[in-house]
Write a protein that holds these residues in place. Sequence first.
Motif, PDB file in Angstrom:
ATOM      1  N   LYS A  40      -9.257   0.518   1.477  1.00 52.25           N
ATOM      2  CA  LYS A  40     -10.120   0.594   2.651  1.00 52.25           C
ATOM      3  C   LYS A  40     -11.226  -0.454   2.556  1.00 52.25           C
ATOM      4  CE  LYS A  40     -12.927   3.808   5.374  1.00 52.25           C
ATOM      5  NZ  LYS A  40     -14.230   3.152   5.235  1.00 52.25           N
ATOM      6  N   LEU A  70       0.837  -1.197   0.000  1.00 50.07           N
ATOM      7  CA  LEU A  70       0.000   0.000   0.000  1.00 50.07           C
ATOM      8  C   LEU A  70       0.873   1.248   0.000  1.00 50.07           C
ATOM      9  CD1 LEU A  70      -2.651  -1.094   2.680  1.00 50.07           C
ATOM     10  CD2 LEU A  70      -2.598  -1.586   0.227  1.00 50.07           C
ATOM     11  N   ARG A 129       0.664   5.897  -0.415  1.00 47.50           N
ATOM     12  CA  ARG A 129      -0.194   7.072  -0.340  1.00 47.50           C
ATOM     13  C   ARG A 129      -0.631   7.541  -1.719  1.00 47.50           C
ATOM     14  NH1 ARG A 129      -0.991  11.877  -1.149  1.00 47.50           N
ATOM     15  NH2 ARG A 129      -2.086  13.287   0.275  1.00 47.50           N
ATOM     16  N   THR A 165      -3.328   2.002  -3.800  1.00 49.65           N
ATOM     17  CA  THR A 165      -3.356   3.179  -2.947  1.00 49.65           C
ATOM     18  C   THR A 165      -4.125   2.812  -1.687  1.00 49.65           C
ATOM     19  OG1 THR A 165      -5.408   3.978  -3.941  1.00 49.65           O
ATOM     20  CG2 THR A 165      -3.342   4.767  -4.912  1.00 49.65           C
ATOM     21  N   ILE A 166      -3.851   3.509  -0.605  1.00 49.11           N
ATOM     22  CA  ILE A 166      -4.528   3.203   0.657  1.00 49.11           C
ATOM     23  C   ILE A 166      -6.019   3.484   0.531  1.00 49.11           C
ATOM     24  CG2 ILE A 166      -4.624   3.742   3.126  1.00 49.11           C
ATOM     25  CD1 ILE A 166      -1.641   4.594   2.865  1.00 49.11           C
ATOM     26  N   VAL A 199       0.819  -7.171   4.850  1.00 47.21           N
ATOM     27  CA  VAL A 199       0.680  -5.829   4.284  1.00 47.21           C
ATOM     28  C   VAL A 199       1.999  -5.076   4.427  1.00 47.21           C
ATOM     29  CG1 VAL A 199      -0.419  -3.567   4.568  1.00 47.21           C
ATOM     30  CG2 VAL A 199      -1.807  -5.653   4.656  1.00 47.21           C
ATOM     31  N   VAL A 255       3.385  -1.224   3.988  1.00 50.41           N
ATOM     32  CA  VAL A 255       3.039   0.177   3.775  1.00 50.41           C
ATOM     33  C   VAL A 255       4.350   0.882   3.446  1.00 50.41           C
ATOM     34  CG1 VAL A 255       1.861   2.208   4.661  1.00 50.41           C
ATOM     35  CG2 VAL A 255       1.242  -0.062   5.525  1.00 50.41           C
ATOM     36  N   ARG A 307      -5.222  -3.032   7.748  1.00 49.52           N
ATOM     37  CA  ARG A 307      -5.582  -4.007   6.713  1.00 49.52           C
ATOM     38  C   ARG A 307      -4.893  -5.353   6.962  1.00 49.52           C
ATOM     39  NH1 ARG A 307      -9.746  -2.326   6.152  1.00 49.52           N
ATOM     40  NH2 ARG A 307      -9.113  -0.935   7.834  1.00 49.52           N
ATOM     41  N   ALA A 316      -4.276   1.990   6.595  1.00 49.88           N
ATOM     42  CA  ALA A 316      -3.339   1.084   5.924  1.00 49.88           C
ATOM     43  C   ALA A 316      -2.886  -0.031   6.854  1.00 49.88           C
ATOM     44  CB  ALA A 316      -2.133   1.875   5.410  1.00 49.88           C
TER      45      ALA A 316
END
Length: 727
Positions: free
Chosen positions: A564, A371, A373, A559-560, A571, A573, A605, A602
Amino acid sequence: MNGDPFSAVADKHSEFVDLQGLNKPQYEAVTTTEGPVLVIAGAGSGKTRTLVYRVAHLVDKGVAPESILLLTFTRKASQEMLWRAGRLLNETCSRVVGGTFHGIANLLLRRYGSHLGFDSSFSIIDRADAEGIVNLLKSSLGLGKKEKRFPSKRVVVNMISGAVNKSMNLETLVQEQYGHLLDHLEDIEKLRRHYHDFKLDHGLMDYDDLLVNLRRLLEESPEVQQTIAGRFSYIMVDEYQDTNLIQADIVRLAANESKNVMVVGDDSQSIYSFRGADFYNIMRFPKDFGDTRVIKLEENYRSTQPILSLTNNIIENAAEKYTKTLFTSIEGDWLPKLFGGRDELEEASFIVQTIKKLIQQGVEPANIAVLFRSSFHSYKLEIELTADRIEYEKRGGLKLTESAHMKDMIAFFRVLTNPQDTLSWNRILLQLEKVGPATAQKISNTIAGADDVLYTLQNYRAKTTWKEAFDRLVLLYEKLLGAEQKPGMLFEIALHYYQPIFERLYSDDYPKRQKDLDQLKGIMEGYEELQSFIDDTALDPPEQVNAEESCMDRLVLSTIHSAKGLEFDAVFVMGLADGRFPHASASYGEQWEEERRLLYVAATRARKYLYLTYPRQLMTPDRQFRRTGMSPFLSEMSGGLFERINGTGAGGYGQREQISLEEALPVRKKKTKKLQMEDFSVGCKVRHPFFGTGTVKKTSKGRSLDIYFDRHGLKTLHLDYAKLTIL
């Protein structure tokens, strides 16, 4: 929650709802049916389960299904909830009125819209229709003919819709988000007025009109407001943190009579302000509805406790929030990992190598997500994944070669490595003013049959109307062929030519696209020769595979915002560097706090494994390396919540660093003997991985224990899930 949470009671249509499967806060939310209720549902806490049971419980206790209104953000969500409620109780749940805000607005406006002067036969227009109308009006009003930087139909519709959804005037929105178009504000306002009048004259409503007109109906017609409020004596709203001001007003006005309204949401997951969502809707709900009962769902059914402890710590520093502490009974003590790479390459290499190890250990690729931004943050990672032949699916943005302006730039380099690439030549030629598809195709065909492309271009007879532009293109090709073949140098030459074309073609939003070109420059400067860059950016698998089959087993890049509501075993990030996350333009206040919530979304998840990564240096647009630290949100975190992993690579684009991953991967442990109820007695001391030390106060006939914890008070835990140790 994993699996079907209703499997225990879903096999038969029963005549009553069994609520024993709910935890205490869920039970309270389901059975508190009178008066306003705000359910703060933490990530993975069974929010949907609670809504489904509440619908079934209301019908079960005798409430007429037609008097229940369930508002969701997708039609699929409401349909699935009502179907599950029907499986819990019986088919009468299908008569509950469920749908999106827009769908319900459509139904009510067709029935009561005459009170505002609307005919019931109005037509709803979609986004494409709206853009078509705006384009027609632009032409009829003579706007944008002389000024080529006038915003496109797409951007004009974005402006008009954005102002509506954010409840601000158009001038303010243009000043804040489209400052480079302020010179056209008067004409944009004129377009907005004509667009509004056109819809009225032709009996049309767009999606925004549905909400605006329903609110008007409820505000301006007391008779209709009373009828609607009387019709729906029980209202439920999902994802309330994502509502805008208009939607919040609709809920308030529709629930004005009975006050029996329950909204469910998580303030910590409010991340859609760019769409008009207002974080403060959920914060001020108790003020909008006096005597609101606030219920918190804090037991998480998704993640291990170490992951939840870290995410709790992220949101703990939020300026405004409903305080909650997520906990779980899912076993697992593997700590999240923090990796700081020397640069973006080492960060990408670490992620790729760790993904390969996770897959080797049995984690399915589709259960791994990376993930970020912003979409362009993953470009180096995409190239690394492609080099290692790891298939992925990218969501929430375009791949490196899919956005138009990036395709434009890459086309210049493709014709250098393959002069017969007529597809790229066609794209380049269409950038020229006064050159249409037929002419571009004709020139491309001539090039395709030429032994010497440069000679062919130099001697091609261009028409007077586009000869000057064509000559500039020929000169560019000469420079590219004669230049030192370092990709970074070629980029500079091509950009000097392309920049004015780029600003003309994408005049309405080129400042937002410019960062993609800056990113491309940094990527190209990491290559020693052009062919390797072209090969890496092709992003095509070596063999043609069935898309439907491969998609089920692909790594997810997202993308975060697009992730969602999803969950994965592992995961990553990435890009958590100071100045990148939070975004450099985010000022302290509302923007800063939304960025914090974005990181929280993020991290929540992840089910089992969470990796937080950042580069310690970034390349600036002027080709300078800038040292950077980790995101301020990571710097705020308490010690002991994660483990650091250090990279050993020397950096340098195109190299494959050998990073030690022993610390980063899960260790398989031997199974321990499962505790039984008879192992516990009232008064015995226990330890929980999150709640700490406690004393057993009560044992039940099932497998639940009431335990009083020194720091957290009385909690009811299920033995099958609680990772308890008897002291």
